[in-house]
Design an enzyme around this catalytic site. Structure first.
Site, short mmCIF file in Angstrom:
data_model
loop_
_atom_site.label_atom_id
_atom_site.label_comp_id
_atom_site.label_asym_id
_atom_site.label_seq_id
_atom_site.Cartn_x
_atom_site.Cartn_y
_atom_site.Cartn_z
N GLY A 1 -7.54 -10.63 14.02
CA GLY A 1 -8.21 -9.83 14.75
C GLY A 1 -8.60 -9.82 16.05
CB VAL B 1 -4.15 0.77 1.59
CG1 VAL B 1 -3.22 1.97 2.06
CG2 VAL B 1 -5.48 1.52 2.79
CG ASN C 1 -7.83 -2.10 3.99
OD1 ASN C 1 -6.52 -2.01 3.08
ND2 ASN C 1 -7.12 -3.54 5.02
N GLY D 1 -10.43 -7.60 11.58
CA GLY D 1 -10.65 -6.96 12.57
C GLY D 1 -11.55 -8.04 12.97
CB CYS E 1 -1.17 -7.24 -0.03
SG CYS E 1 -2.50 -6.01 -0.84
#
Ligand SMILES: Cc1cc2nc3c(=O)[nH]c(=O)nc-3n(C[C@H](O)[C@H](O)[C@H](O)COP(=O)(O)OP(=O)(O)OC[C@H]3O[C@@H](n4cnc5c(N)ncnc54)[C@H](O)[C@@H]3O)c2cc1C
Ligand SMILES: Cc1cc2nc3c(=O)[nH]c(=O)nc-3n(C[C@H](O)[C@H](O)[C@H](O)COP(=O)(O)OP(=O)(O)OC[C@H]3O[C@@H](n4cnc5c(N)ncnc54)[C@H](O)[C@@H]3O)c2cc1C
Ligand SMILES: Cc1cc2nc3c(=O)[nH]c(=O)nc-3n(C[C@H](O)[C@H](O)[C@H](O)COP(=O)(O)O)c2cc1C
Ligand SMILES: Cc1cc2nc3c(=O)[nH]c(=O)nc-3n(C[C@H](O)[C@H](O)[C@H](O)COP(=O)(O)O)c2cc1C
Ligand code: FES
Ligand code: FES
Lengths: 236, 294, 294, 236
Positions: free
Chosen positions: B235, B68, B66, B208, B122
């Protein structure tokens, strides 16, 4: 994500095209794909058949998309989302404007199952009644009276023996969905009804939270098709 | 049986919603609150930020990518949204900013927060997140300023790509109440058909199931070095992953990308953890850090 | 059709065996040589090293964890073993050492090497691998010393956990002929039944499909910054992965953990790449870095 | 890796035990597991049934393992490796010492398929003939003559009508395997023979390269069971 090639395009009008891919997507009517028009945006689009999407130009990406050429590539994620529940009995499809897109697919699918399919299809003006001859049994309406009944699909619904249908499928702009929801609720028919919703989407796979309804349902996973009952919390 | 204590917060269970997942609206937070111990809202900055063009989230065979881009309605608007939070799970508000003053300024909007999480990790926005979190001194300053401002617990969320032990220790010395590890890894994917990067931002954060072993190592290392609680993120998908993270030293475990699999994941994890605790005849809290014992 | 050029080496195809996988004996190297462009032997040090106790390699759902611990028979013995290499694929000898002198000393044993790879990135042995590879200056020194010693190409294998751009640039300035990215990520797993870490060394290196997006990002970044060839390593399993890495900027792609799936993977990758090149009507080399084009 | 609990132990002698797990491993005879005795090493062991391994103490880990108690946990990876190819015809099983371990499993498996199973089982001394009564039809040999024929299983093989068997399965120390290989090659019977090999192993899954034979085959994946023909490159 994978990419598919555009195989064929039907330009229904200046602003609406159906775009066919070079390979079939294993899918059910009501499901959508996240289509990435490279150098533009990735947007959600309902499948209008296992091979196609039908798009209306409303902004930057869709404007570019209706003008795509055969041979170009688009990125695809999906198909995603909960499809319509089929019937082989009597089905009423109610389409408002480009809300017809998933219903083309549903129409063919139900016919194939042996269902008796009737369509109510309306728009502001006759130009919105895209690909209307693709539906076998169809009643049209336009708000300006330029084609079919002068008024809305909601008016047409009001005049119908809705109880006579086993399933009622509705797709269109939010105002129309809410109006249809009210009629069906009044007549106690929500259990027979399925609504296909739209909402702003990013991930399409249930993690980003962009598409949630008032009751917390994710349009991209719990929807885009919701049963009438499921919408009680979101619409009331 | 599943209760855990993190600083002054008592959570009904160790399951926490990770920031950025389904945390932009009170409607989804309310829906998730029944079976979670706490919920972290989507990271919020002082001003509105658009984020990147779609696609911003894509699924790969082993995890999600991602970028975003820290899209956010801005502190004022987001605080209004969170006013509608009605759940029982503790509400943790995640903040991003580039300096201590700004962190303090944003925090002031969020009276309804039970705690704050600092997004120091991030990986895909220049000047924010990891850019800040890579600097142990700056992290210490931010924590100190915020601790003066509020009595609510503050958690620092750090990256596996930083000198994470140094950063965490600096935060601990500054008085942070817990460390969240890890944020996403840097990653990207290319579509071989169109020969282009898939994310509009080219690269993004990788999360994940694939990242679990990496997160496990960071949690393990931090548990060896810190005295404050550690919250795992990265995860966790099944109840076994939750147990594994707790054995490695986590007091609680965040769930993010796993919402790809089920919206009811808090419920099923909670029930499985109950069954586990019953079978092992323990309170779940007792297993925290147990794998470190010789 | 599949030929690629890496510095002065011409490879029959871009597939290279990664170091540490099936590269301890000439018997396996000979067997693999038919369908590979090059083979990297298991990393060798000056002295014999036992490595860690078993388990040193375990499979997890999305990748492998290993902490072999740079076990090695030592330079002299290993050179004797590699004397029996008879294959057509180029033989690349991977070296680990803690300082420039030692690198040079080991290299002297390996006359049969077509090139050398410097292991600056093994994450699980103190004082070696990543400990060395984290220091851009030291890396530069090592490369300069070796370049004086030998005319054969030298590749530096670097880690995603280092300041990889800095390290790679330092190696490039010192004259290195190519950069290999990445080595394994740091990772670990705990067995929830016994409540113990699974690897005897507690933690190790994480490889396999799960790490591909991370490796992709590093290859992409290096391609933007360097002028020398980049060799990808990390998670490549299918021909699509090979193509993806080449689009990101790799001139060749190493295959390691994927041998878990098949011993004949070089053959099947090669055949698939041929089919791809034929369908796209290109020489494979033409796609290197193509995803960077706007 | 997962862990299993030790459910039951048969101590055949001071140095050999069969260890039963609390759950069945989906496996075939000839396959092995990587068994991690916590705080010791992880070692390869053939399954002696879907529930068990049979271990001989030869070093640190195996010595500790034969003394394990019920209720303790062991780590398991696998089952791994290529199993024996079964027959429902006439089968000869040749076991040397602890090489009997996988053959207990094979014996029961072939019996179940309706095969006629004959076993030759030898050791240095009678103490090596562990669990011999588990085989229904068995000829024994010891090098010191303490039990059965005085000599080796190779001697017993020489005296046999090997052509009469549909399949010959052999497991034991390397020297014995090579001797058996030679006899079978002489008599042109390699195509009927399968050998279970041992070798030092680390990963068990084909990546580390510790277990490769002269021809490059990996004992952990291409083996541990090899057909006689497959061994031509490795043994000749
Ligand atoms: C499940 C689903 C199925 C859809 N199926 C179809 C379809 O079959 N055919 C079709 O023409 N359109 C469909 N849409 C709507 C379509 O996604 C938007 O028209 C498109 O995203 C607009 O992009 P744009 O860049 O052209 O417009 P913008 O310039 O971005 O905006 C133009 C208008 O579209 C709205 N919009 C923008 N982005 C989105 C978005 N991601 N989701 C929803 N609305 C958006 C804006 O609010 C604005 O009113 C569907 C939407 C959803 C959620
Ligand atoms: C596929 C396979 C199946 C096996 N099945 C069985 C079985 O069913 N029953 C049984 O008792 N033994 C079996 N073995 C052998 C068993 O793995 C070794 O006896 C064991 O690893 C020795 O460990 P240790 O620590 O006790 O001995 P160590 O102290 O390590 O060494 C003692 C002796 O065993 C040999 N050895 C050590 N490690 C290994 C290893 N990993 N693989 C092979 N030999 C080794 C050494 O060369 C030395 O001769 C099998 C081996 C393989 C490869
Ligand atoms: C779509 C998405 C958006 C995210 N947004 C944020 C964010 O705003 N702030 C933050 O600290 N972490 C964010 N993250 C990281 C997650 O909170 C989490 O740390 C990471 O995904 C690893 O956990 P997981 O594997 O359980 O998802 C985001 C992750 C995803 C997938
Ligand atoms: C069992 C094992 C042993 C390894 N040994 C080495 C080594 O000795 N030297 C080295 O540079 N890399 C070593 N590696 C790393 C690999 O060469 C490779 O860079 C890494 O595994 C990522 O690629 P992959 O996902 O294709 O395996 C090893 C990896 C594994 C799995
Ligand atoms: S679009 Fe992301 S949750 Fe629905
Ligand atoms: S034991 Fe590692 S390859 Fe066989």
């Amino acid at each position: 994500m994978f990419s598919l090639k555009v195989d064929k395009i039907i330009k229904h009008s200046e602003t609406v095209s159906t775009i066919f891919f070079n390979s079939k997507l294993r899918s059910y009517p009501g499901q959508f794909v996240m289509l990435n028009l490279f150098d533009y945006e990735e947007i959600p689009l309902s499948l209008s058949s296992p091979y196609s999407v039908t798009v209306k130009a409303v902004g930057t990406t869709t404007e570019a998309l209706v003008r795509i050429r055969t041979g170009e590539l688009v990125g695809i994620r999906g198909p995603f989302g909960k499809p319509f529940t089929p019937t082989n009995g009597k089905a009423l499809l109610v389409a408002g404007g480009i809300g017809s897109a998933p219903l083309y697919y549903l129409h063919d699918y139900l016919k194939n199952l042996g269902a008796e399919v009737h369509v109510i299809f309306g728009g502001k003006t006759s130009a919105d009644l895209i690909w209307k001859d693709r539906f076998e049994s169809v009643e049209l309406s336009t708000e300006d009276g330029s084609e079919g009944y002068e008024g809305t699909v909601i008016d047409l619904m009001r005049g119908k023996d809705l109880e006579g249908f086993d399933k009622i499928y509705i797709c269109g702009p939010e105002g129309m969905l809410i109006a249809a929801y009210r009629i069906l609720k009044e007549r106690n028919l929500l259990s027979k009804a399925e609504f296909s919703l739209e909402s702003y989407m990013k991930c399409g796979i249930g993690v980003c939270g962009t598409c949630v309804l008032k009751d917390g349902s994710r349009v991209c996973v719990e929807g885009p098709v919701f049963s009438g009952e499921e919408l009680e919390d979101a619409f009331d | 049986m599943l209760e855990v204590q993190i600083s002054s917060l008592t959570l009904q269970n160790p399951l926490i919603l990770a920031s950025g997942i389904l945390g932009s609206y009170s409607s989804s937070l309310n829906r998730l609150s029944e079976h979670a111990g706490a919920l972290v809202a989507k990271s919020v900055g002082i001003e509105e930020r658009e984020g990147y063009r779609n696609p911003v989230v894509v699924n790969t065979p082993h995890g999600l990518l991602n970028a975003v881009g820290l899209s956010s309605p801005g502190a004022e608007k987001f605080a209004l949204e969170l006013e509608n939070y009605r759940g029982d799970a503790k509400l943790i508000v995640s903040l991003f900013a580039s300096n201590p003053d700004e962190f303090v300024e944003i925090a002031r909007y969020f009276d309804m927060a039970d705690a704050f999480e600092l997004n120091l990790s991030c990986p895909h926005v220049k000047g924010l997140g990891l850019t800040v979190g890579n600097d142990p001194e700056l992290v210490g300053d931010i924590v100190r300023r915020l601790k003066k401002e509020t009595s609510r617990p503050i958690f620092a969320k750090i990256s596996a790509f930083s000198s994470y032990i140094e950063v965490a220790k600096s935060a601990e010395e500054a008085g942070v109440d817990g460390v969240v590890a890890i944020n996403t890894l840097k990653g990207m994917a290319i579509d071989i058909g169109s020969k282009k990067p898939i994310l509009s931002n080219v690269s993004g954060g990788y999360s994940g199931e694939a990242v679990k072993p990496v997160a496990m190592k960071v949690v393990w290392d931090l548990y060896e070095e810190l005295d404050i609680p550690i919250i795992a993120s990265g995860g966790a998908t099944s109840w076994k992953d939750v147990v594994e993270f707790m054995l490695a030293g986590a007091s609680a475990v965040q769930i993010g990308s796993a919402f790809f699999y089920s919206y009811r994941i808090f419920y099923s994890l909670k029930e499985s953890l109950k069954a586990y605790a019953r079978k092992e005849k323990i309170r779940l809290e007792e297993i925290i850090g147990l794998a470190h014992k010789k």
